[in-house]
Design an enzyme around this catalytic site. Structure first.
Site, PDB file in Angstrom:
ATOM      1  N   THR A   8       0.853  -1.193   0.000  1.00 16.70           N
ATOM      2  CA  THR A   8       0.000   0.000   0.000  1.00 16.70           C
ATOM      3  C   THR A   8       0.889   1.244   0.000  1.00 16.70           C
ATOM      4  O   THR A   8       1.988   1.247   0.558  1.00 16.70           O
ATOM      5  CB  THR A   8      -0.959   0.041   1.214  1.00 16.70           C
ATOM      6  OG1 THR A   8      -0.198   0.244   2.417  1.00 16.70           O
ATOM      7  CG2 THR A   8      -1.773  -1.239   1.345  1.00 16.70           C
ATOM      8  N   GLY A   9       0.393   2.295  -0.650  1.00 13.76           N
ATOM      9  CA  GLY A   9       1.170   3.543  -0.690  1.00 13.76           C
ATOM     10  C   GLY A   9       2.480   3.370  -1.432  1.00 13.76           C
ATOM     11  O   GLY A   9       3.514   3.890  -1.024  1.00 13.76           O
ATOM     12  N   ALA A  10       2.455   2.638  -2.536  1.00 14.73           N
ATOM     13  CA  ALA A  10       3.684   2.379  -3.291  1.00 14.73           C
ATOM     14  C   ALA A  10       3.968   3.478  -4.314  1.00 14.73           C
ATOM     15  O   ALA A  10       4.851   3.334  -5.148  1.00 14.73           O
ATOM     16  CB  ALA A  10       3.596   1.018  -3.979  1.00 14.73           C
ATOM     17  N   SER A  12       5.030   6.511  -3.582  1.00 15.01           N
ATOM     18  CA  SER A  12       6.114   7.416  -3.194  1.00 15.01           C
ATOM     19  C   SER A  12       6.887   6.841  -2.016  1.00 15.01           C
ATOM     20  O   SER A  12       6.507   5.807  -1.460  1.00 15.01           O
ATOM     21  CB  SER A  12       5.568   8.812  -2.832  1.00 15.01           C
ATOM     22  OG  SER A  12       5.028   8.825  -1.530  1.00 15.01           O
ATOM     23  N   GLY A  13       7.981   7.496  -1.675  1.00 15.92           N
ATOM     24  CA  GLY A  13       8.723   7.209  -0.448  1.00 15.92           C
ATOM     25  C   GLY A  13       9.119   5.761  -0.263  1.00 15.92           C
ATOM     26  O   GLY A  13       9.577   5.090  -1.197  1.00 15.92           O
ATOM     27  N   TYR A 190      -1.047  10.768  14.536  1.00 16.48           N
ATOM     28  CA  TYR A 190      -0.141   9.930  13.727  1.00 16.48           C
ATOM     29  C   TYR A 190       0.587   8.928  14.622  1.00 16.48           C
ATOM     30  O   TYR A 190       0.637   7.730  14.320  1.00 16.48           O
ATOM     31  CB  TYR A 190       0.866  10.816  12.982  1.00 16.48           C
ATOM     32  CG  TYR A 190       1.988  10.032  12.326  1.00 16.48           C
ATOM     33  CD1 TYR A 190       1.794   9.378  11.114  1.00 16.48           C
ATOM     34  CD2 TYR A 190       3.247   9.932  12.931  1.00 16.48           C
ATOM     35  CE1 TYR A 190       2.818   8.645  10.509  1.00 16.48           C
ATOM     36  CE2 TYR A 190       4.274   9.211  12.343  1.00 16.48           C
ATOM     37  CZ  TYR A 190       4.056   8.569  11.133  1.00 16.48           C
ATOM     38  OH  TYR A 190       5.069   7.840  10.556  1.00 16.48           O
TER      39      TYR A 190
END
Ligand code: NDP
Length: 315
Positions: A8-10, A12-13, A190
């Site tokens: 997941t969230g691939a 960026s970063g 967070y």
């Protein structure tokens, strides 16, 4: 055969660097689970990933419907699911007011914890049916949720309290938007979400490791001070944070190096132990790290699990 890893969230970063590191080995196909298809596609191309090494599937963790649809779409690909990496996250340290997911949860905990909780629960079925020799479910943690570290002691500290805000629905309507029932604080939300990530990994391990043989793991990849995670921070912070981490705390790690670390947790034959929170020392060697008292509290993990199940409609 090649292994298939969902990240997941691939776009960026850390997620992108991990996708790239895995794809480069030629032994992995990566399902990039991203909310912005075009961004993910451009990022994969810019990273030089071979077009046969990945598939982009839309996932917006800020919507439980999108999570359910993602699971359906992945099943239609008829690819095995061998490893799942819950990596995406939002961090809103300067937000004055909370924002909300489609289901009305405070955004940081809604995306980082609740969206991933539903995703991981659903995909456990797919992991179970994979015949891959080393199946893994990885949830990215962080030092900032660990109050037994220096970084974890920078205020506001993570604290889930008795979870009364979460139990109330985390929606600001008749309940607090913070897990512990306190006033909204984006930085704390967070950190709280990262404690949830680490507790969830351990609860998965306790409930499912023996039965399924799946390895459950979390990690702190180091401080990747250059990623988009800090995009909502004030400009001065964004200017000074990378050199501060490089030269003062020496906790800095490049996106490439962090990606290689997470890729190890995905695929290294020596990192199969379940229930572990991995970290790396100055020589970039992995070791099993200790979690803070709250992040390893089994009773809290159970309570978090049960409340989260209700909120995402699993109970
Ligand atoms: P980035 O901001 O670069 O990456 C975060 C990713 O999450 C992006 O791809 C982003 O998508 C995605 N994302 C955000 N919201 C959603 C959503 N609603 N649905 C789907 N995807 C979403 O940050 P990092 O790479 O730094 O963070 C990755 C992980 O590493 C996080 O779990 C973070 O907590 C952890 N971590 C980071 C550290 C650091 O120093 N940077 C230190 C310790 C842990 P988009 O590209 O569309 O914005």
């Amino acid at each position: 055969r090649k292994g298939t890893a969902i990240i997941t969230g691939a776009s960026s970063g850390l997620g992108l660097a991990t996708a790239k590191a895995l794809a480069e080995t030629g032994k992995w196909h990566v399902i990039m689970a991203c909310r912005d298809f075009l961004k993910a596609s451009r990022a994969a191309k810019a990273a030089g990933m071979d077009k046969d090494s990945y598939t982009i599937v839309h996932l917006d963790l800020a919507s439980l419907d999108s999570v359910r649809q993602f699971v359906k779409n992945v099943r239609q690909l008829e690819m095995p699911v061998d490893v799942v990496v819950c990596n995406a996250a939002v961090y809103q340290p300067t937000a004055k007011e909370p924002s909300y997911t489609a289901d009305g949860f405070e955004m940081s905990v809604g995306v980082n914890h609740l969206g991933h909780f539903l995703l991981a629960r659903e995909l456990l079925e797919d992991l179970k049916s994979s015949d891959y020799p080393s199946k893994r479910l990885i949830i990215v943690g962080s030092i900032t949720g660990n109050t037994n570290t220096l970084a974890g002691n920078v205020p506001p500290k993570a604290n889930l309290g008795d979870l009364r805000g979460l139990a109330g629905g985390l929606n600001g309507v008749g309940s607090s938007v913070m897990i512990d029932g306190g006033e909204f604080d984006g930085a704390k939300a967070y950190k709280d979400s990262k404690v949830c990530n680490m507790l969830t990994m351990q609860e998965f391990h306790r409930r499912f490791h023996e039965e399924t043989g799946v390895t459950f793991a979390s990690l702190y990849p180091g401080c990747i001070a250059t990623t988009g995670l800090f995009r909502e921070h004030i400009p001065l912070f964004r200017l000074l944070f990378p050199p501060f981490q490089k030269y003062i705390t020496k906790g800095y790690v490049s996106e490439d190096e962090a990606g290689k670390r997470l890729a190890q947790v995905v695929s290294d034959p020596s990192l199969t132990k379940s229930g572990v929170y991995w970290s790396w020392n100055k020589n970039s060697a992995s070791f099993e790290n200790q979690l803070s008292e709250e992040a390893s509290d089994a009773e809290k993990a159970k309570k978090l699990w049960e409340i989260s199940e209700k909120l995402v409609g699993l109970a």
